[in-house]
Scaffold this motif. Structure first.
Motif, PDB file in Angstrom:
ATOM      1  N   GLU A  61      -5.643 -84.477 -17.512  1.00 23.74           N
ATOM      2  CA  GLU A  61      -7.030 -84.072 -17.748  1.00 23.74           C
ATOM      3  C   GLU A  61      -7.383 -84.059 -19.243  1.00 23.74           C
ATOM      4  O   GLU A  61      -8.556 -84.104 -19.614  1.00 23.74           O
ATOM      5  N   ASN A  62      -6.360 -84.029 -20.103  1.00 19.12           N
ATOM      6  CA  ASN A  62      -6.611 -84.037 -21.543  1.00 19.12           C
ATOM      7  C   ASN A  62      -6.165 -85.332 -22.211  1.00 19.12           C
ATOM      8  O   ASN A  62      -6.065 -85.402 -23.445  1.00 19.12           O
ATOM      9  N   LEU A  63      -5.908 -86.353 -21.422  1.00 21.05           N
ATOM     10  CA  LEU A  63      -5.554 -87.665 -21.973  1.00 21.05           C
ATOM     11  C   LEU A  63      -6.713 -88.175 -22.833  1.00 21.05           C
ATOM     12  O   LEU A  63      -7.859 -88.173 -22.388  1.00 21.05           O
ATOM     13  N   PHE A  64      -6.414 -88.580 -24.061  1.00 22.57           N
ATOM     14  CA  PHE A  64      -7.436 -89.058 -25.013  1.00 22.57           C
ATOM     15  C   PHE A  64      -8.595 -88.063 -25.126  1.00 22.57           C
ATOM     16  O   PHE A  64      -9.754 -88.460 -25.255  1.00 22.57           O
ATOM     17  N   ARG A  65      -8.285 -86.787 -25.083  1.00 19.21           N
ATOM     18  CA  ARG A  65      -9.304 -85.730 -25.024  1.00 19.21           C
ATOM     19  C   ARG A  65     -10.400 -85.879 -26.077  1.00 19.21           C
ATOM     20  O   ARG A  65     -11.586 -85.807 -25.773  1.00 19.21           O
ATOM     21  N   ASP A  66     -10.001 -86.092 -27.331  1.00 23.76           N
ATOM     22  CA  ASP A  66     -11.004 -86.133 -28.401  1.00 23.76           C
ATOM     23  C   ASP A  66     -11.813 -87.420 -28.395  1.00 23.76           C
ATOM     24  O   ASP A  66     -12.882 -87.479 -29.005  1.00 23.76           O
ATOM     25  N   TRP A  67     -11.317 -88.439 -27.730  1.00 23.47           N
ATOM     26  CA  TRP A  67     -12.058 -89.690 -27.591  1.00 23.47           C
ATOM     27  C   TRP A  67     -12.929 -89.675 -26.333  1.00 23.47           C
ATOM     28  O   TRP A  67     -13.967 -90.304 -26.290  1.00 23.47           O
ATOM     29  N   ARG A  68     -12.487 -88.934 -25.316  1.00 26.44           N
ATOM     30  CA  ARG A  68     -13.207 -88.907 -24.038  1.00 26.44           C
ATOM     31  C   ARG A  68     -14.361 -87.924 -24.007  1.00 26.44           C
ATOM     32  O   ARG A  68     -15.326 -88.115 -23.262  1.00 26.44           O
ATOM     33  N   PHE A  69     -14.243 -86.824 -24.778  1.00 26.65           N
ATOM     34  CA  PHE A  69     -15.231 -85.744 -24.663  1.00 26.65           C
ATOM     35  C   PHE A  69     -15.825 -85.353 -26.010  1.00 26.65           C
ATOM     36  O   PHE A  69     -15.155 -85.392 -27.036  1.00 26.65           O
ATOM     37  N   ASN A  70     -17.081 -84.956 -25.971  1.00 29.59           N
ATOM     38  CA  ASN A  70     -17.739 -84.373 -27.136  1.00 29.59           C
ATOM     39  C   ASN A  70     -17.253 -82.937 -27.305  1.00 29.59           C
ATOM     40  O   ASN A  70     -16.588 -82.390 -26.423  1.00 29.59           O
ATOM     41  N   SER A  71     -17.640 -82.301 -28.405  1.00 20.84           N
ATOM     42  CA  SER A  71     -17.194 -80.918 -28.669  1.00 20.84           C
ATOM     43  C   SER A  71     -17.716 -79.928 -27.619  1.00 20.84           C
ATOM     44  O   SER A  71     -17.134 -78.875 -27.411  1.00 20.84           O
ATOM     45  N   ASP A  72     -18.812 -80.290 -26.924  1.00 17.80           N
ATOM     46  CA  ASP A  72     -19.337 -79.413 -25.861  1.00 17.80           C
ATOM     47  C   ASP A  72     -18.758 -79.769 -24.484  1.00 17.80           C
ATOM     48  O   ASP A  72     -19.271 -79.325 -23.451  1.00 17.80           O
ATOM     49  N   ASN A  73     -17.696 -80.566 -24.482  1.00 18.90           N
ATOM     50  CA  ASN A  73     -16.982 -80.969 -23.257  1.00 18.90           C
ATOM     51  C   ASN A  73     -17.741 -81.940 -22.367  1.00 18.90           C
ATOM     52  O   ASN A  73     -17.344 -82.172 -21.220  1.00 18.90           O
ATOM     53  N   THR A  74     -18.824 -82.520 -22.860  1.00 18.21           N
ATOM     54  CA  THR A  74     -19.500 -83.564 -22.092  1.00 18.21           C
ATOM     55  C   THR A  74     -18.807 -84.899 -22.368  1.00 18.21           C
ATOM     56  O   THR A  74     -18.352 -85.145 -23.495  1.00 18.21           O
TER      57      THR A  74
ATOM     58  N   LYS B 147     -18.011 -88.683 -23.301  1.00 20.67           N
ATOM     59  CA  LYS B 147     -18.605 -89.694 -24.183  1.00 20.67           C
ATOM     60  C   LYS B 147     -18.791 -90.967 -23.363  1.00 20.67           C
ATOM     61  O   LYS B 147     -17.824 -91.582 -22.924  1.00 20.67           O
ATOM     62  N   ALA B 148     -20.032 -91.354 -23.165  1.00 20.23           N
ATOM     63  CA  ALA B 148     -20.357 -92.472 -22.269  1.00 20.23           C
ATOM     64  C   ALA B 148     -19.760 -93.793 -22.724  1.00 20.23           C
ATOM     65  O   ALA B 148     -19.464 -94.659 -21.897  1.00 20.23           O
ATOM     66  N   ASP B 149     -19.555 -93.961 -24.022  1.00 19.30           N
ATOM     67  CA  ASP B 149     -19.086 -95.251 -24.521  1.00 19.30           C
ATOM     68  C   ASP B 149     -17.569 -95.394 -24.521  1.00 19.30           C
ATOM     69  O   ASP B 149     -17.037 -96.419 -24.928  1.00 19.30           O
ATOM     70  N   PHE B 150     -16.827 -94.379 -24.043  1.00 23.79           N
ATOM     71  CA  PHE B 150     -15.367 -94.481 -24.011  1.00 23.79           C
ATOM     72  C   PHE B 150     -14.915 -95.086 -22.685  1.00 23.79           C
ATOM     73  O   PHE B 150     -15.417 -94.724 -21.619  1.00 23.79           O
ATOM     74  N   ALA B 151     -13.972 -96.011 -22.751  1.00 30.19           N
ATOM     75  CA  ALA B 151     -13.559 -96.808 -21.576  1.00 30.19           C
ATOM     76  C   ALA B 151     -13.177 -95.967 -20.360  1.00 30.19           C
ATOM     77  O   ALA B 151     -13.538 -96.305 -19.237  1.00 30.19           O
ATOM     78  N   LEU B 152     -12.462 -94.861 -20.559  1.00 33.02           N
ATOM     79  CA  LEU B 152     -12.042 -94.056 -19.415  1.00 33.02           C
ATOM     80  C   LEU B 152     -13.211 -93.357 -18.730  1.00 33.02           C
ATOM     81  O   LEU B 152     -13.076 -92.893 -17.601  1.00 33.02           O
ATOM     82  N   ASN B 153     -14.345 -93.291 -19.413  1.00 32.44           N
ATOM     83  CA  ASN B 153     -15.542 -92.685 -18.824  1.00 32.44           C
ATOM     84  C   ASN B 153     -16.496 -93.718 -18.235  1.00 32.44           C
ATOM     85  O   ASN B 153     -17.535 -93.374 -17.713  1.00 32.44           O
ATOM     86  N   ASN B 154     -16.131 -94.979 -18.351  1.00 31.72           N
ATOM     87  CA  ASN B 154     -16.975 -96.069 -17.858  1.00 31.72           C
ATOM     88  C   ASN B 154     -16.567 -96.400 -16.420  1.00 31.72           C
ATOM     89  O   ASN B 154     -15.454 -96.865 -16.186  1.00 31.72           O
ATOM     90  N   PRO B 155     -17.436 -96.166 -15.436  1.00 31.83           N
ATOM     91  CA  PRO B 155     -17.057 -96.411 -14.042  1.00 31.83           C
ATOM     92  C   PRO B 155     -16.732 -97.873 -13.730  1.00 31.83           C
ATOM     93  O   PRO B 155     -16.120 -98.167 -12.705  1.00 31.83           O
ATOM     94  N   ALA B 156     -17.091 -98.781 -14.626  1.00 34.70           N
ATOM     95  CA  ALA B 156     -16.760-100.198 -14.409  1.00 34.70           C
ATOM     96  C   ALA B 156     -15.261-100.442 -14.556  1.00 34.70           C
ATOM     97  O   ALA B 156     -14.726-101.393 -13.999  1.00 34.70           O
ATOM     98  N   PHE B 157     -14.596 -99.575 -15.308  1.00 30.81           N
ATOM     99  CA  PHE B 157     -13.158 -99.755 -15.557  1.00 30.81           C
ATOM    100  C   PHE B 157     -12.345 -98.759 -14.742  1.00 30.81           C
ATOM    101  O   PHE B 157     -12.467 -97.546 -14.934  1.00 30.81           O
ATOM    102  N   THR B 158     -11.543 -99.291 -13.838  1.00 30.49           N
ATOM    103  CA  THR B 158     -10.670 -98.442 -13.023  1.00 30.49           C
ATOM    104  C   THR B 158      -9.320 -99.125 -12.895  1.00 30.49           C
ATOM    105  O   THR B 158      -9.157-100.278 -13.295  1.00 30.49           O
ATOM    106  N   GLY B 159      -8.373 -98.433 -12.312  1.00 29.97           N
ATOM    107  CA  GLY B 159      -7.080 -99.046 -12.025  1.00 29.97           C
ATOM    108  C   GLY B 159      -5.910 -98.247 -12.555  1.00 29.97           C
ATOM    109  O   GLY B 159      -6.073 -97.212 -13.206  1.00 29.97           O
ATOM    110  N   LYS B 160      -4.734 -98.761 -12.269  1.00 32.89           N
ATOM    111  CA  LYS B 160      -3.485 -98.088 -12.642  1.00 32.89           C
ATOM    112  C   LYS B 160      -2.828 -98.706 -13.870  1.00 32.89           C
ATOM    113  O   LYS B 160      -1.695 -98.399 -14.187  1.00 32.89           O
ATOM    114  N   ILE B 161      -3.565 -99.615 -14.540  1.00 34.83           N
ATOM    115  CA  ILE B 161      -3.033-100.292 -15.718  1.00 34.83           C
ATOM    116  C   ILE B 161      -3.920 -99.968 -16.916  1.00 34.83           C
ATOM    117  O   ILE B 161      -5.137-100.136 -16.853  1.00 34.83           O
TER     118      ILE B 161
END
Length: 195
Positions: A42-55, A57-71
């Protein structure tokens, strides 16, 4: 930790075309307080995935629903920095089973292999090809065949990768170091009786 066997995996991939991703970016030090391996994802790439208010970040790959998978496909020199094993735990706990890069830091590579996470090192050219294919079509799949030590793109292009033979045996069988020794029990007994 019970590990699953890794023989072959075909999956979509999440691209992270950033070089020199260090272990503090993978799992920031402030999250290293847990005593078990679970929950780090849940904290993988935490500072890249989330803003300081825990929302997110839409532009980070792990938050983009187009990108999924186990790789996870990452830039060169992945896992540099400190030797924290938690980095491999976080990637595995998030759901990734393979990380592809053109170079891995040695300690990260060993930590990954010890935790059933397969680091697949490819040439710079093949890595560029993977990023390009995912950029054109996020639904692109990649096959990782550990038995044959081959990575194959959806278009049929492929490349071989190296792995320590002992670690390969462990991954193929779902063994940790103790499991591996136990698998040799009969051979060890035979040696003891004959010497």
């Amino acid at each position: 930790m019970v590990k699953e066997k890794f023989i072959s995996l075909t999956s979509r991939a999440v691209p992270l075309p950033i070089d020199n991703i260090d272990t503090d970016q993978i799992i920031p030090a402030r999250f290293l307080k847990a005593t078990t391996r679970e929950g780090f994802g849940e904290n993988l790439f935490r500072d890249w995935r989330f803003n300081s208010d825990n929302t997110p970040k839409a532009d980070f790959a792990l938050n983009n629903p187009a990108f999924t998978g186990k790789i996870l496909v990452a830039g060169k020199n992945f896992g540099c920095g400190s030797s924290r094993e938690h980095a491999a735990w976080a990637i595995y706990d998030y759901g990734f089973r393979v990380v592809i890069s053109s170079f891995f830091a040695d300690i990260f590579k060993n930590n990954a292999l010890n935790n059933a996470l397969l680091p697949v090192q490819v040439s710079d050219q093949f890595l560029k090809k993977i990023f390009s294919a995912i950029e054109k079509d996020p639904g692109t799949t990649i096959n990782i065949n550990l038995a044959d030590q081959k990575i194959t793109m959806q278009d049929g292009s492929d490349e071989s990768f190296d792995i320590n033979p002992y670690k390969k045996t462990c991954l193929l069988n779902g063994y940790d170091d103790i499991d591996y020794l136990l698998s040799l029990r009969d051979e060890i007994k035979h040696f003891e009786l004959t010497h």
